[in-house]
Scaffold this motif. Structure first.
Motif, mmCIF file in Angstrom:
data_model
loop_
_atom_site.group_PDB
_atom_site.id
_atom_site.type_symbol
_atom_site.label_atom_id
_atom_site.label_comp_id
_atom_site.label_asym_id
_atom_site.label_seq_id
_atom_site.Cartn_x
_atom_site.Cartn_y
_atom_site.Cartn_z
ATOM 1 N N VAL A 60 0.686 -1.146 0.128
ATOM 2 C CA VAL A 60 -0.141 0.165 -0.141
ATOM 3 C C VAL A 60 0.595 1.347 0.110
ATOM 4 N N LEU A 61 0.131 2.364 -0.399
ATOM 5 C CA LEU A 61 0.955 3.575 -0.331
ATOM 6 C C LEU A 61 0.567 4.424 1.028
ATOM 7 N N GLY A 62 -0.507 3.817 1.810
ATOM 8 C CA GLY A 62 -0.738 4.425 3.036
ATOM 9 C C GLY A 62 -1.822 5.668 2.714
ATOM 10 N N VAL A 63 -2.590 5.417 1.925
ATOM 11 C CA VAL A 63 -3.681 6.464 1.637
ATOM 12 C C VAL A 63 -5.156 5.981 1.751
ATOM 13 N N ARG A 64 -6.081 6.862 1.587
ATOM 14 C CA ARG A 64 -7.480 6.332 1.240
ATOM 15 C C ARG A 64 -7.948 7.250 -0.084
ATOM 16 N N LEU A 65 -8.659 6.620 -1.073
ATOM 17 C CA LEU A 65 -8.998 7.326 -2.067
ATOM 18 C C LEU A 65 -10.490 7.718 -1.863
ATOM 19 N N ASN A 66 -10.820 8.824 -2.358
ATOM 20 C CA ASN A 66 -12.201 9.613 -2.107
ATOM 21 C C ASN A 66 -13.388 8.772 -2.714
ATOM 22 N N GLY A 67 -12.843 7.805 -3.560
ATOM 23 C CA GLY A 67 -14.028 6.948 -4.063
ATOM 24 C C GLY A 67 -15.145 7.509 -5.149
ATOM 25 N N VAL A 68 -14.759 8.614 -5.615
ATOM 26 C CA VAL A 68 -15.590 9.495 -6.726
ATOM 27 C C VAL A 68 -15.064 9.364 -7.976
ATOM 28 N N GLY A 69 -15.783 8.945 -8.818
ATOM 29 C CA GLY A 69 -15.510 8.573 -10.133
ATOM 30 C C GLY A 69 -14.312 7.792 -10.126
ATOM 31 N N ASP A 70 -13.651 7.799 -11.481
ATOM 32 C CA ASP A 70 -12.474 6.818 -11.794
ATOM 33 C C ASP A 70 -10.938 7.360 -11.340
ATOM 34 N N ARG A 71 -10.983 8.885 -11.217
ATOM 35 C CA ARG A 71 -9.826 9.290 -10.649
ATOM 36 C C ARG A 71 -9.170 8.693 -9.277
ATOM 37 N N ALA A 72 -8.013 8.750 -9.474
ATOM 38 C CA ALA A 72 -7.473 8.103 -7.961
ATOM 39 C C ALA A 72 -6.826 9.364 -7.154
ATOM 40 N N GLN A 73 -7.943 9.965 -6.652
ATOM 41 C CA GLN A 73 -7.737 11.181 -5.920
ATOM 42 C C GLN A 73 -7.762 10.557 -4.416
ATOM 43 N N LEU A 74 -6.871 11.333 -3.629
ATOM 44 C CA LEU A 74 -6.356 10.997 -2.192
ATOM 45 C C LEU A 74 -7.438 11.639 -1.416
ATOM 46 N N ALA A 75 -8.148 10.852 -0.625
ATOM 47 C CA ALA A 75 -9.158 11.653 0.466
ATOM 48 C C ALA A 75 -8.232 11.927 1.762
ATOM 49 N N GLN A 76 -7.514 10.621 2.014
ATOM 50 C CA GLN A 76 -6.727 10.691 3.280
ATOM 51 C C GLN A 76 -5.051 10.156 3.081
ATOM 52 N N VAL A 77 -4.426 10.645 3.816
ATOM 53 C CA VAL A 77 -2.954 10.310 3.749
ATOM 54 C C VAL A 77 -2.561 9.899 5.275
ATOM 55 N N LEU A 78 -2.310 8.565 5.500
ATOM 56 C CA LEU A 78 -2.277 8.033 6.752
ATOM 57 C C LEU A 78 -0.839 7.993 7.172
ATOM 58 N N ASP A 79 -0.991 8.132 8.510
ATOM 59 C CA ASP A 79 0.359 8.324 9.264
ATOM 60 C C ASP A 79 0.940 6.923 9.236
ATOM 61 N N GLY A 80 2.471 6.837 9.176
ATOM 62 C CA GLY A 80 3.187 5.610 8.915
ATOM 63 C C GLY A 80 3.141 4.886 7.386
ATOM 64 N N GLY A 81 2.349 5.600 6.471
ATOM 65 C CA GLY A 81 2.656 5.203 5.124
ATOM 66 C C GLY A 81 3.542 5.877 4.261
ATOM 67 N N GLY A 82 3.962 5.224 3.235
ATOM 68 C CA GLY A 82 5.032 5.762 2.333
ATOM 69 C C GLY A 82 4.500 7.001 1.747
ATOM 70 N N ALA A 83 3.057 7.215 1.477
ATOM 71 C CA ALA A 83 2.403 8.374 0.723
ATOM 72 C C ALA A 83 3.117 9.616 1.754
ATOM 73 N N GLN A 84 2.772 9.544 2.969
ATOM 74 C CA GLN A 84 3.219 10.403 3.696
ATOM 75 C C GLN A 84 4.298 10.953 4.033
ATOM 76 N N ALA A 85 5.278 9.969 4.014
ATOM 77 C CA ALA A 85 6.761 10.121 3.964
ATOM 78 C C ALA A 85 7.172 10.991 2.817
ATOM 79 N N ALA A 86 6.498 10.782 1.539
ATOM 80 C CA ALA A 86 6.912 11.031 0.391
ATOM 81 C C ALA A 86 6.407 12.683 0.303
ATOM 82 N N GLY A 87 5.387 12.993 0.950
ATOM 83 C CA GLY A 87 4.722 14.382 0.668
ATOM 84 C C GLY A 87 3.604 14.315 -0.098
ATOM 85 N N LEU A 88 2.907 13.225 -0.428
ATOM 86 C CA LEU A 88 1.803 13.177 -1.027
ATOM 87 C C LEU A 88 0.901 13.735 0.052
ATOM 88 N N ALA A 89 -0.554 14.462 -0.617
ATOM 89 C CA ALA A 89 -1.441 15.159 0.438
ATOM 90 C C ALA A 89 -2.788 14.768 -0.040
#
Ligand code: ZN
Length: 610
Positions: A498-527
Motif C-alpha cells: 500500500v501507499l498508505g492512503v484512502r481514495l475519495n471513491g468519487v469517479g475513476d480518478r485516483a484522488q486521495l481523500a486521506q494520507v495516513l500516518d506511517g505510510g510511504g505516501a505521507q513520508a514522500a509528501g503526497l497530500a
C-alpha cells in the motif's frame, strides 16, 4: 374560559414546490417589556452548531392589526417591541435538508424537527403549548397523513390538526413526517410502536414489525421497563444512498438506503438489513441512554451554544456496544454474525492513529469541532467516541463479568443508571458513571477508567475475550474494501502493498481523500486532494491502482506522478506492507464448560445464564 396554553404554533407547508414552511407563533400575553424569541443553534443528539435560524427567510410580528417592530439581536434571536395584547409572530422557513437533523419539504413529503421551525418564546419555554399542523392546500395533497409521537390535542390519529406539548423541550423532541407514507404498528412494553416508511420502497413491513419488536423487547428487558409514553414512532426515510439516525424521547428518525429494507419473500438477515436493525437497535437504546439518562451538562440543554461533556463515550459508545449485541441477544443474528460486526468495529478503531493521540474523554469534549467537523486529517488526529467507546463498553462489561465471577455485568450498571438518574431526569455529573460502576459491582475500576477514558493506549481486549472462548486475530487488509470481521479470503501469498492512503471513491480518478500516518505516501509528501495519475510512468486510476502496486515488492520505491490542483508533481514513494490492522474474532473449538457458560451469558443475556 378554560385553562388554555398561551403559546400556540401553527405550521403550514405553504409552498412545497419552493420548500417553504409558514410558521405562526401566537403569544397571548407576551412579555410587556418586549418579547424575545430565538431558534436553537443545534439539535440535541447531533453535537454541532448548525444555526437553524439561517433558513428563516423572513420574520414579522403584529399585534391586532398593527405591525410590531422586530429587532434582530443576534444570529438566532429576535426582540419584538412591546405590544398591548396578543403578539403574532409569523415567519417562513426554507426546508431543503434531507437529513434526520433538520427539515425537508417538497411535493412528495414534508419532514421537520421542531428545532428547525419553532422559535423559543423566552421566559415561556417551561409552559405547555399547542401546535396546529395544517394540510398543504391542493388536491395532490389530499391523501397526506401525519406521523409523530407528539400527543394529539384534537387531531385524529395520523391526521392533520392540533397537537400538544408540555413544554418547549417536548415540542422540539418529536419530529413530524407528513405525506403518503407506509405504516405498520406493533406493540412492545404495552405501548403501540409505529413504523413509518417514506420514499419509494418494497419493504416487508410485517417482517419489520416482528424483528423491531424483538429488538425493543430486548432493550425493555435490559432496563426493566419502557419509560412512560403514549406511543413510539420509527420515522424511516428510504433513499437511494444515505445512512443516519437521530434519537428522540418517543421516536427516532432514520435515513437509510432502500436496500437496507427487507424484501417480501426473502428469508435470512442480509448484511444490509443487519445494518438497519443495528441502527434501529441503537436509536431505541437511546430512549433510555441519553434521552433520559443524560449528562448533567444537558440538563437543561442550552440550545444557544455548545454544551460540553466528557461523557459522550457513555451515551454513544455504550449505546453502540449494545446496538449490535442486542441483535444477538434477541436472536436476530447468530453469535458468529455478531462477532463479525465486533471485529469490524475493532478494525475501524485500529485503522486510525488518532486513537494513540486523543482520548475518548477528549473526543467527547471536542465533538463540536472535531468529531462532527472531520477533515482529511481526522484518522491521524481523532478517535471516535462511538467506536472506541463501544470497545471500552465491551472491555468494561467483560472486566466486570470476569472480576465478579459472572455475578455482575454492564447490564447492572445500566439499570442502576436508569433507576438513579434516568427515571428522575436528574443529570449524570461528570465521573458519576465511574463511581456508580464501582458501587454496583463492588470493584475498584478507577485504573480501568483512567486508562480507557483518559488514556490513549490500546485496550487489552485479547485476554478478556479469550476467557470467554473468543480469539481476537489481527491480519493485514486484503484490499482497500476489506472492512474486517472475517478471516482473509485473499489468495495472495504476500501481504497487500500500500501507499498508505484512502481514495475519495468519487469517479475513476485516483484522488486521495486521506494520507495516513506511517505510510510511504505521507513520508514522500503526497497530500489529501492529490490525484495520482501514473506509477513509474504507467497511467493509473482508482480501478487499477491497487493491482498495479501488487506487481512490486515491499520496500520498493515507485515514481508517483500526481496533480496537486493543476500542478503536476513527482514523488518517490516506498511501498509498504499493509499493517495488521484488520480484526476478526473466532470461537475457540475447545472451551471449558465455565467459559461456555460465561460466553452464553454475555451473548444471550441474563436469561441464558440461568
Ligand atoms: Zn447514537
Amino acid at each position: 374560559m378554560t385553562e388554555f396554553p398561551s403559546v400556540r404554533y401553527k405550521i403550514v407547508p405553504s409552498d412545497p414546490a419552493a420548500h417553504l414552511f409558514r410558521v405562526t407563533c401566537v403569544i397571548v400575553d407576551p412579555d410587556p417589556t418586549g418579547q424575545v424569541v430565538s431558534l436553537p443553534a443545534w439539535i440535541p443528539g447531533s453535537y454541532m452548531i448548525r444555526d437553524f435560524a439561517k433558513n428563516v427567510v423572513w420574520l414579522r410580528a403584529r399585534c391586532g392589526d398593527s405591525e410590531v417592530v422586530v429587532d434582530k439581536v443576534d444570529k438566532q434571536t429576535w426582540r419584538c417591541a412591546s405590544c398591548d395584547g396578543g403578539l403574532v409572530i409569523e415567519y417562513e422557513v426554507y426546508a431543503w435538508d434531507l437529513s434526520v437533523r433538520a427539515a425537508h419539504l417538497d411535493q412528495t413529503h414534508g419532514y421537520f424537527n421542531g428545532t428547525s421551525l419553532f422559535v423559543r418564546v423566552q421566559g415561556r419555554d417551561q409552559e405547555p403549548c399547542l401546535l396546529e399542523i395544517r394540510q398543504p392546500a391542493g388536491d395532490q395533497y389530499r391523501r397526506w397523513r401525519v406521523a409523530t409521537a407528539l400527543p394529539a390535542a384534537g387531531a385524529e390519529p395520523y391526521g392533520f390538526g392540533t397537537y400538544a406539548a408540555a413544554d418547549y423541550d417536548e415540542l422540539i423532541d418529536h419530529p413530524v413526517e407528513m405525506g403518503e407514507f407506509s405504516l405498520a404498528t406493533f406493540e412492545a412494553g404495552g405501548v403501540p410502536h409505529d413504523i413509518v416508511v417514506t420514499g419509494r420502497h418494497r419493504a416487508d413491513l410485517e417482517r419489520m414489525c416482528r424483528d423491531f419488536k424483538n429488538v425493543c423487547a430486548q432493550h425493555i428487558a435490559l432496563f426493566g421497563d419502557l419509560p412512560p409514553m403514549q406511543r413510539y414512532v420509527f420515522l424511516i426515510m428510504a433513499v437511494g444512498e444515505g445512512y443516519g439516525g437521530l434519537e428522540h424521547r418517543a421516536s427516532c428518525s432514520l435515513l437509510c438506503s432502500r436496500n437496507n429494507l427487507p424484501r417480501v419473500g426473502r428469508a435470512g438477515v442480509s448484511d444490509d438489513y443487519r445494518e438497519l436493525l443495528g441502527l434501529v437497535s441503537h436509536e431505541y437504546f437511546h430512549t433510555w441512554n441519553v434521552k433520559r439518562i443524560k449528562p448533567a451538562a444537558f440538563v437543561p440543554y442550552d440550545l444557544d451554544r455548545e454544551n460540553y461533556t466528557r461523557q459522550l463515550w457513555a451515551f454513544e459508545g455504550v449505546t453502540s456496544y449494545y446496538d449490535d449485541l442486542g441483535l444477538a441477544r434477541a436472536g436476530l443474528i447468530e453469535a458468529k454474525s455478531y462477532l463479525e460486526l465486533l471485529g469490524q468495529t475493532i478494525t475501524r478503531v485500529q485503522r486510525g492513529s488518532g486513537r494513540l493521540k486523543q482520548s475518548i474523554a477528549d473526543s467527547s469534549f471536542d465533538a463540536w469541532t472535531k468529531f462532527y467537523k472531520q477533515d482529511e486529517n481526522a484518522p491521524n488526529a481523532i478517535v471516535s467516541y462511538y467506536t472506541k467507546g463501544a470497545l471500552v463498553a465491551l472491555a468494561l462489561d467483560l472486566t466486570i463479568r470476569r472480576d465478579t465471577g459472572g455475578n455482575k455485568s454492564l447490564d447492572d450498571v445500566m439499570r442502576a443508571l436508569w433507576h438513579r438518574y434516568g427515571k428522575s431526569g436528574r443529570g449524570v455529573p461528570e465521573g458519576a458513571i465511574e463511581q456508580l460502576a464501582d458501587e454496583v459491582t463492588g470493584l475498584h475500576l478507577a485504573s480501568f477508567f483512567d486508562r480507557a477514558l483518559r488514556g490513549t493506549d490500546d485496550l487489552d481486549l485479547t485476554p478478556l475475550l479469550s476467557e470467554l472462548g473468543v480469539e481476537l486475530r489481527l491480519r493485514p487488509a486484503d484490499s482497500a474494501k476489506d472492512k474486517g470481521g472475517r478471516p482473509s479470503d485473499s489468495k495472495r501469498e504476500r501481504p497487500l502493498l500500500v501507499l498508505g492512503v484512502r481514495l475519495n471513491g468519487v469517479g475513476d480518478r485516483a484522488q486521495l481523500a486521506q494520507v495516513l500516518d506511517g505510510g510511504g505516501a505521507q513520508a514522500a509528501g503526497l497530500a489529501a486532494g492529490d490525484a495520482v495519475i501514473a506509477i513509474d510512468g504507467i497511467r493509473v486510476d482508482a480501478k487499477n491502482l491497487e493491482a498495479m502496486l501488487q506487481t512490486y515488492e515491499a520496500g520498493d520505491c515507485v515514481r508517483v506522478h500526481a496533480f496537486r490542483r493543476d500542478e503536476l508533481l513527482e514523488f518517490e514513494v516506498e511501498l509498504r506492507a499493509a499493517p495488521a490492522d484488520t480484526c476478526f474474532l473466532e470461537l475457540s473449538p475447545e472451551v471449558s464448560a465455565e467459559a461456555r457458560q460465561r460466553q452464553a451469558s454475555w451473548l444471550e443475556g441474563d436469561a441464558a445464564a440461568g
